[in-house]
Design a protein around this motif. Structure first.
Motif, PDB file in Angstrom:
ATOM      1  N   ALA A 156       0.831  -1.211   0.000  1.00 18.41           N
ATOM      2  CA  ALA A 156       0.000   0.000   0.000  1.00 18.41           C
ATOM      3  C   ALA A 156       0.863   1.257   0.000  1.00 18.41           C
ATOM      4  O   ALA A 156       0.510   2.263  -0.627  1.00 18.41           O
ATOM      5  CB  ALA A 156      -0.940  -0.014   1.208  1.00 18.41           C
ATOM      6  N   ASP A 157       1.978   1.217   0.712  1.00 18.41           N
ATOM      7  CA  ASP A 157       2.895   2.359   0.734  1.00 18.41           C
ATOM      8  C   ASP A 157       3.721   2.429  -0.536  1.00 18.41           C
ATOM      9  O   ASP A 157       3.886   3.489  -1.139  1.00 18.41           O
ATOM     10  CB  ASP A 157       3.826   2.270   1.947  1.00 18.41           C
ATOM     11  CG  ASP A 157       3.084   2.444   3.261  1.00 18.41           C
ATOM     12  OD1 ASP A 157       1.997   3.050   3.248  1.00 18.41           O
ATOM     13  OD2 ASP A 157       3.593   1.970   4.293  1.00 18.41           O
ATOM     14  N   ARG A 158       4.257   1.289  -0.940  1.00 16.38           N
ATOM     15  CA  ARG A 158       5.115   1.262  -2.126  1.00 16.38           C
ATOM     16  C   ARG A 158       4.357   1.643  -3.389  1.00 16.38           C
ATOM     17  O   ARG A 158       4.939   2.185  -4.334  1.00 16.38           O
ATOM     18  CB  ARG A 158       5.732  -0.127  -2.290  1.00 16.38           C
ATOM     19  CG  ARG A 158       6.685  -0.515  -1.167  1.00 16.38           C
ATOM     20  CD  ARG A 158       7.925   0.362  -1.151  1.00 16.38           C
ATOM     21  NE  ARG A 158       8.915  -0.120  -0.191  1.00 16.38           N
ATOM     22  CZ  ARG A 158      10.088   0.460   0.018  1.00 16.38           C
ATOM     23  NH1 ARG A 158      10.412   1.553  -0.659  1.00 16.38           N
ATOM     24  NH2 ARG A 158      10.927  -0.020   0.898  1.00 16.38           N
ATOM     25  N   ALA A 159       3.062   1.336  -3.438  1.00 12.21           N
ATOM     26  CA  ALA A 159       2.263   1.664  -4.623  1.00 12.21           C
ATOM     27  C   ALA A 159       2.237   3.162  -4.899  1.00 12.21           C
ATOM     28  O   ALA A 159       1.970   3.588  -6.031  1.00 12.21           O
ATOM     29  CB  ALA A 159       0.841   1.134  -4.451  1.00 12.21           C
ATOM     30  N   LEU A 160       2.516   3.974  -3.891  1.00 12.51           N
ATOM     31  CA  LEU A 160       2.500   5.429  -4.041  1.00 12.51           C
ATOM     32  C   LEU A 160       3.840   5.997  -4.482  1.00 12.51           C
ATOM     33  O   LEU A 160       3.973   7.208  -4.706  1.00 12.51           O
ATOM     34  CB  LEU A 160       2.085   6.087  -2.720  1.00 12.51           C
ATOM     35  CG  LEU A 160       0.723   5.686  -2.155  1.00 12.51           C
ATOM     36  CD1 LEU A 160       0.519   6.310  -0.779  1.00 12.51           C
ATOM     37  CD2 LEU A 160      -0.392   6.105  -3.095  1.00 12.51           C
ATOM     38  N   GLN A 161       4.838   5.135  -4.607  1.00 12.81           N
ATOM     39  CA  GLN A 161       6.178   5.608  -4.950  1.00 12.81           C
ATOM     40  C   GLN A 161       6.461   5.462  -6.438  1.00 12.81           C
ATOM     41  O   GLN A 161       5.852   4.642  -7.134  1.00 12.81           O
ATOM     42  CB  GLN A 161       7.226   4.843  -4.132  1.00 12.81           C
ATOM     43  CG  GLN A 161       7.176   5.151  -2.647  1.00 12.81           C
ATOM     44  CD  GLN A 161       8.286   4.478  -1.887  1.00 12.81           C
ATOM     45  OE1 GLN A 161       8.257   3.273  -1.666  1.00 12.81           O
ATOM     46  NE2 GLN A 161       9.282   5.251  -1.475  1.00 12.81           N
TER      47      GLN A 161
END
Length: 573
Positions: A156-161
């Motif tokens: 979920a966090d990495r998808a925003l990078q």
């Protein structure tokens, strides 16, 4: 999936090509680059293409997507994909095929991923553009599920990078996620695990193996024969655009018929090849059993004994604050790292992606300041002084990167690249003579002086990179994955070159690699990094031969092995 593609009986081959030839007008003297190539990939099957750079593997695989390149002339009979004659396809047919019927995983994720989109957007586009799902919530769930499948932590966090915010290993996993997001019938994977550490590589191969078990076909291009042994049902060996060997994986890798296949297998680095020239390896009849084949190698020059300490790293630590998009959390990358490197010594650093290897290298190179601790070069302060204070010693510490091409100025010719590190004084003739001698040292000659980097092969570029480093007459060279992107034969040549030069010049090497076979072959000592700490260190044969720490044991258990892969294949059968 479109009904056009789903009507075909799945027992039939996904791909069936006979007599494939690929050529370009005005190239290769008018002759095809690939000639008389046959390929069949069935549901639930993995076919591997192996061979040296330039053998035609990648262009052959790309032709299955009509991506061989502008002006490519492709001929085959038949040329069928999912039972349809691909020779009659229009561009709309090819677009429909890409993503749903075929998924492509390239080697260079940074180039393949869109720099203006997050990796979540990259994966979601495949799902939405082919209308696999239409509900935004369902698309997001599928995206995060796919990112998690390929081993990306905190999806979920990495998808925003964005791609540039990820390590090389995470970028490659994101690229694989985008290729499998629409559950394609055929996955074409071109060196998909080259930049990955052994634990992540194992995760990715497990994902690909699961897709095979679900009925997908996999066309795998790899220079890692151990990976091939563990996943492929059949192997095709290519050289100079032709097939020189093929058959079931076990037959090809245990009873290689063609001399070139034997050369590939013999050139794989390991603890058994230590002290020997990899490029000299060959098969000969065994001394006792003349019907068996044994690997014979020539010895490397005698190594110099380790001398005085040239690099000291004491208690360095480093933390980073994550981008606002992921909550500004503080991440500890290195903690209390201490080691030294002596003249004439090769020290290896291993560990999975994100363990702190590259951050440590940047601090050693003076490109990044440590939060704590100190680095000393040749007994003098290094990390604690400004760049102006380091300038006098800068030449004594050099760097060989993983991607030589990206480290070169594209406007520079070979002579300019090497000259960057030469002393400022001396006549033009003397400088040219020195450049020629350096090229000769790395196995090139004066014919390469005016060549541009893009006209060189991967192995030639890496040789130029080594010549540039040696031009400064350094005391130590930091090597960050310098052979991970090279095929087996070129890797063998470069490793032989590094070992020969290191023996002759006594230059120390700090060698970072995820390939434990390379570390066993080349390094005197090894440091094992986990979560920013050194969890085990010592002589290479002790650490990798008799590991004490659980993490080191898990690394070794994840290393693909030709014989282990073939044994697993027998067990599965």
């Amino acid at each position: 999936m479109s009904s056009v593609w789903s009507q075909k009986d799945r027992v039939a081959p996904i791909v069936e090509v006979r007599g494939l030839s690929i050529g370009f007008a005005g190239a290769n003297g008018g002759k095809p680059i690939v000639t008389d190539f046959d390929l069949t990939v069935s549901p639930g099957e993995c076919v591997a293409l192996v061979g040296e750079s330039g053998s035609g593997k990648s262009i052959t695989a790309r032709s299955l997507l009509n991506l061989a390149g502008e002006g490519a002339r492709t001929a085959a009979h038949p040329f069928e994909i999912m039972g349809r004659d691909a020779r009659s396809f229009g561009e709309a047919d090819w677009r429909k095929l890409r993503g749903t019927v075929t998924g492509l995983v390239m080697q260079d994720a940074l180039v393949s991923l869109d720099p203006l989109r997050t990796i979540g957007q990259e994966v979601a586009e495949v799902i939405s553009s082919h209308r696999i799902l239409t509900d935004p919530g369902a698309i997001r769930d599928r995206t995060l599920e796919t990112l998690g499948k390929v081993g990306i932590p905190n999806p979920a966090d990495r998808a925003l990078q964005y791609a540039h915010q990820l390590s090389g290993g995470l970028r490659q996993r994101a690229l694989i996620a985008s290729a499998i997001a629409a559950d394609p019938d055929l996955i074409i994977a071109d060196e998909p695990t080259t930049s990955l550490d052994v634990t992540v590589q194992a995760q990715v191969l497990q994902v690909l193996a699961e897709r095979i078990r679900e009925g997908a076909g996999l066309l795998l291009i790899s220079h890692d024969l151990a990976v091939v042994a563990g996943i492929a049902d059949r192997v095709i060996v290519m050289r100079n655009g032709r097939v020189v060997d093929s058959g079931p994986t076990r037959d090809v890798l245990t009873h290689p018929r063609h001399p070139y296949t034997r050369q590939l297998i013999a050139a794989v680095p390991s603890g058994q090849s230590r002290g020997s020239r990899l490029a000299s390896a060959r098969f000969e009849p065994g001394a006792v059993d003349t019907t068996a084949l044994a690997i014979v190698r020539e010895p490397l020059p005698q190594r110099q004994a380790a001398g005085a300490v040239v690099l000291e790293v004491e208690g360095i630590a480093k933390s980073f604050t994550a981008p606002k998009a992921v909550g500004r959390t503080k991440s500890v990358v290195l903690q209390d790292i201490s080691f030294d490197v002596r003249a004439g010594e090769v020290v290896g650093i291993v560990g999975e992606s994100g363990s702190g290897k590259s951050t440590c290298a940047k601090i050693v190179l003076g490109l990044l300041p440590p939060d704590e601790g100190e680095v000393r070069l040749l007994g003098e302060p290094w990390s604690s002084v400004a760049e102006a204070g380091r300038r006098r010693l800068r030449r004594k510490l050099q760097y060989i990167p993983q991607d030589a091409l990206s480290s070169f100025d594209p406007r520079y010719r070979v002579k300019d690249i090497v000259a960057e590190n030469l002393p400022g004084s001396g006549s033009r003739g003397a400088r040219r003579e020195r450049i020629v001698s350096l090229l000769d040292l790395v196995g090139l000659n004066a014919d390469y002086l005016d060549r541009l980097p893009r006209s060189l092969s991967g192995g030639q570029r890496q040789r130029v990179s080594i010549a540039r480093a040696l031009a400064a007459e350094p005391s130590i060279i930091v090597c960050d994955e310098p052979v991970s992107a090279l095929d087996i034969c070129i890797q063998a040549q470069v490793l032989d070159l590094l070992a020969e030069l290191q023996s002759r010049l006594g230059t120390a090497l700090l060698f970072i690699s995820h390939d434990l076979g390379v570390i066993e072959h080349l390094c005197d000592r090894v440091l094992v990094f986990q979560n920013g700490r050194i969890v085990e260190q010592g002589a290479t044969e002790d650490v990798l031969g008799r590991p004490q720490h659980a993490y080191t044991k898990s690394l070794l258990a994840s290393v693909p092995d030709i014989q282990r892969g073939l044994r697993a294949d027998v067990a599965a059968a």
